[in-house]
Design an enzyme around this catalytic site. Structure first.
Site, PDB file in Angstrom:
ATOM      1  N   LYS A   8      -2.272  15.266  -9.465  1.00  0.00           N
ATOM      2  CA  LYS A   8      -1.979  14.435 -10.623  1.00  0.00           C
ATOM      3  C   LYS A   8      -1.844  15.318 -11.860  1.00  0.00           C
ATOM      4  CE  LYS A   8      -2.500  10.329  -8.595  1.00  0.00           C
ATOM      5  NZ  LYS A   8      -1.448   9.297  -8.575  1.00  0.00           N
ATOM      6  N   LYS A  48       4.605   0.995  -1.750  1.00  0.00           N
ATOM      7  CA  LYS A  48       3.193   0.638  -1.648  1.00  0.00           C
ATOM      8  C   LYS A  48       3.089  -0.864  -1.410  1.00  0.00           C
ATOM      9  CE  LYS A  48       1.591   4.180  -4.919  1.00  0.00           C
ATOM     10  NZ  LYS A  48       0.983   4.414  -6.255  1.00  0.00           N
TER      11      LYS A  48
END
Length: 326
Positions: A149, A245
């Site tokens: 990230k 997702k």
């Protein structure tokens, strides 16, 4: 006649999970259960704060369709009752599980697959100081793929530090909408030099039209910009990869349709997840078959997982036991 129940659960994380939008120390999930006769179907979902969802909202949405579900609504009817999101995901996956158990077959058989093969997931390194990210990468350097990230002034230093700590791992960089277009044009060539394989959602959703015509030296992946097939045509002009997702698509049903259409449009496919237990990951293993990238490491980020859970050896995830799902 069916019975429907839903509840919220909290699962402590092994360490803080940090992205550009904030940090959390626990995963809050919603579990829906549909009982029909001797059979029970379950689904797990996570409220998506990025889109204004809360756990209470998800439970309220499930309660709002109780009468229809208990009266026998199928997955097609569910998609008419609820928009894409966590509530529909929990119910859609529960209906898949229930249908498979009532039929005495595995859910992947219902999805048209003869078998379910193990898949290798990437492992997420939270946003932090370059030294801290490098330490986490070193501890996981034997994993085949790491996802780090980013979203701060030290982004390039962090990626370089992770690359040095894990020289053999394939790297995915996930910006979670934190970059400007100028940032992207500055950083992408450097990421390519560090052999980054994929850059997820560099720009804010709704501000990514500028990517049309931009030849990124690192393939770009749509995450926050892509929910269902409705956004696919626009994303295909801007990205090379679609991150699918179940909490965004509103369940396995739409996820399978989205994956098929994305491939037909020439996009590669990534199957991603929210931080949740094995019950949320299990349905996603079906569209993960043959995916170019798999990010189903939710259970690996928990202090403890649901039992029974998925069998995960290193980064290899085995098909779910029938007691878990499907």
């Amino acid at each position: 006649m069916r019975g429907l129940s839903a509840r919220a659960e909290r699962w402590t994380l092994a360490t803080a999970f940090v992205i550009s939008r904030g940090a959390k120390l626990e995963a809050e999930v919603v579990v829906a259960e549909i009982v029909q006769g001797a059979h029970r179907g379950r689904g797990e979902a996570v409220a998506y704060a990025r889109y204004g969802e809360t756990t209470i909202d998800v439970l309220d949405q499930i309660e709002g369709v109780r009468s229809s579900i208990e009266a026998g609504a199928d997955r097609a009817r569910l998609h008419e009752l609820l928009a894409a999101g966590a509530a529909r995901n929990a119910l859609d996956c529960a209906l898949w599980d229930l249908e498979a158990k009532r039929a005495g077959v595995r859910a992947w058989t219902l999805a048209g697959r003869a078998r379910l093969d193990p898949v290798k997931t990437c492992f997420t390194i939270s946003l932090g100081a370059p030294a801290a990210m490098a330490e986490a990468a070193l501890a996981n350097s034997r994993r085949p793929m790491l996802k780090l990230k980013i979203g701060g002034p030290g982004d390039l230093d962090a990626v370089a530090a992770v690359r040095a700590a894990a020289p053999l791992a394939r790297l995915i960089v996930d910006a979670n909408e934190a970059l400007s277009f100028d940032d992207l044009r500055r950083l992408a060539p450097e990421f390519a030099r560090l052999d980054v394989k994929l850059l997820e959602q560099p720009l804010a959703a709704g501000e990514d039209a500028v990517l049309e015509g931009y030849a990124s030296p690192v393939p770009l992946c749509a995450d926050e910009s892509l929910h269902t097939r409705a956004e696919l045509a626009a994303c295909a002009k801007r990205y090379a990869v679609a991150n699918i997702k179940l909490d965004k698509t509103g369940g396995l049903t739409e996820a399978l349709a989205l994956a098929a259409e994305a491939r037909a449009m020439g996009l590669r496919v990534m199957i991603g997840c929210m931080v949740a237990t094995s019950l949320a990951m299990a349905p996603a293993l079906i569209p993960a078959q043959g995916a170019d990238f798999v990010d189903l490491d939710g259970p690996l980020l928990l202090k403890r997982d649901r039992e029974p859970g998925l069998a995960i050896t290193g980064s290899l995830i085995e098909p779910p036991p029938v007691e878990l799902w499907g």
